[in-house]
Motif scaffolding. Structure first.
Motif, PDB file in Angstrom:
ATOM      1  N   PRO A 115      43.054  40.223  41.166  1.00  0.00           N
ATOM      2  CA  PRO A 115      43.221  41.052  42.368  1.00  0.00           C
ATOM      3  C   PRO A 115      43.542  42.502  42.060  1.00  0.00           C
ATOM      4  N   GLU A 116      44.079  42.784  40.856  1.00  0.00           N
ATOM      5  CA  GLU A 116      44.358  44.171  40.493  1.00  0.00           C
ATOM      6  C   GLU A 116      43.082  44.975  40.284  1.00  0.00           C
ATOM      7  N   PHE A 117      41.985  44.283  39.937  1.00  0.00           N
ATOM      8  CA  PHE A 117      40.705  44.945  39.690  1.00  0.00           C
ATOM      9  C   PHE A 117      39.639  44.575  40.709  1.00  0.00           C
ATOM     10  N   TRP A 118      39.943  43.625  41.607  1.00  0.00           N
ATOM     11  CA  TRP A 118      38.858  43.041  42.394  1.00  0.00           C
ATOM     12  C   TRP A 118      39.295  42.775  43.821  1.00  0.00           C
ATOM     13  N   ASP A 119      38.489  43.205  44.772  1.00  0.00           N
ATOM     14  CA  ASP A 119      38.708  42.920  46.179  1.00  0.00           C
ATOM     15  C   ASP A 119      37.551  42.059  46.672  1.00  0.00           C
ATOM     16  N   PRO A 120      37.822  40.964  47.410  1.00  0.00           N
ATOM     17  CA  PRO A 120      36.744  40.066  47.819  1.00  0.00           C
ATOM     18  C   PRO A 120      35.705  40.703  48.720  1.00  0.00           C
TER      19      PRO A 120
END
Length: 346
Positions: A115-120
């Motif tokens: 989640p620190e690098f990726w948003d759904p």
């Protein structure tokens, strides 16, 4: 005991996070920017040392993951299979994908969605200084490790656009693989033994499919076996682009041909959905009495997603409420699901 990370000449001590503030939606706790309490295996015995604090500057490093350690004993647990750090996740992904390729699977997919690098919805995000560099370096470490594990000597990493490809070619002068972009007319050649398509987004969906077709056409023309193609952190459909019919077509006609060899995806802020080839899909949630540890609550051959995943999580977090909802024949209370955050669909 030390285990070899798939980077030449680098050893890492296996550590398992354990205590601390709010987890960052994925296991293990080392990925949480707030804090983490890892454990490590000492000597040849089956006991772990639980540390009180990891080094925050290393927790998302593609190459390292260190921690100060204090002795507290824990026995072997199922969550020991979860990665200890970002570097460990990349290593595990390369191991699993190489095993699949060496076993004859030519279309593979890897998902490391921290989640620190990726948003759904929007895909890669870089809120902190250095995040973009670490994100792209993650793809490099994976490609290098996979090439080493498969023995491929001619490897092509294909990125979404020419700008990224040019930037990485400039910065990675010592790389051991070729780089190209999906924008190119012929991003792959018959000489490429292994093709990794890195982080394709919805705008590159058609070019991604075209590139995979080109590999198949080249193999058919040569009369040889299919060369492996790996999708690394693809986001070909999203909440803002390509949703609906186009997304369903992608899944039904294109993505279904790819075997998910490694997946680490968050479930709100309570756990993770995990798969490592050739194993089954697993759902882990946080242990309320063992901060920083996770228990496996579901194991199945297909990916848990959507309402089915919501039910698994609700049953694990609040069995009484789940039983009441099932007995009434009513849909689950949205309040609880909202409280754990949005889940990740396939």
């Amino acid at each position: 005991m030390h285990r070899q990370i798939l980077q030449s000449g680098v050893d890492r001590t296996r550590i398992k996070p354990a205590a601390g503030g709010h987890a960052a939606a994925c296991a293990p706790r080392l990925f949480s920017p707030a804090r983490s309490h890892p454990t490590s295996r000492a000597g040849s015995c089956d006991k772990r040392s639980v540390a009180t604090r990891s080094q925050p500057e290393n927790q998302f490093d593609v190459d390292t993951g260190s921690a100060e350690q204090l002795p507290t004993e824990l026995g072997p647990r199922l969550d020991d299979m979860l990665p200890d750090s970002l570097a460990d996740a990349v290593s595990q992904a390369a191991d699993a994908t190489a095993a699949a390729i060496n076993g004859g699977i030519s279309r593979c997919q890897v998902e490391i969605h921290l989640p620190e690098f990726w948003d759904p919805i929007s895909g890669p995000i870089f809120p902190n200084k250095g995040d973009q560099e670490r994100f792209w370096r993650m793809t490099r470490r994976f490609v290098e490790a996979l090439a080493q594990q498969t023995g491929a000597s001619s490897v092509k990493a294909v990125y979404a656009d020419a700008g990224i490809s040019a930037m990485l070619t400039h910065h990675w002068g010592d790389k051991t693989f070729a780089v190209d972009s999906l924008n190119a007319r012929r991003p792959v050649s018959p000489e490429d033994e292994l093709v990794v398509i890195c982080c394709p987004d919805p705008f590159a969906a058609e070019e991604c499919q075209r590139t995979v077709r080109q590999v198949a056409e080249q193999d058919e023309a040569a009369g040889g076996v299919e060369r492996p193609v790996v999708l690394f952190n693809q986001r070909l459909s999203s909440g803002d682009v390509g949703i609906g019919l186009n997304a369903r077509r992608l899944r039904e006609t294109f993505l279904k041909r790819f075997n998910v060899t490694y997946s680490l995806r968050p479930v709100g802020e309570v756990g993770t959905v995990f798969r490592r080839y050739p194993g089954l899909w697993m759902v882990f949630v946080e242990e309320p009495d063992l901060p920083g540890r996770y228990r496996m609550v579901k194991e199945q051959p297909s990916r848990p997603a959507g309402e089915a995943l919501d039910e698994i999580i609700m049953q694990a977090l609040d069995p009484a409420a789940a039983a009441a909802a099932a007995g009434d024949g009513q849909p689950q209370q949205k309040g609880l699901l909202d409280s754990i955050g949005s889940t990740m669909a396939s």
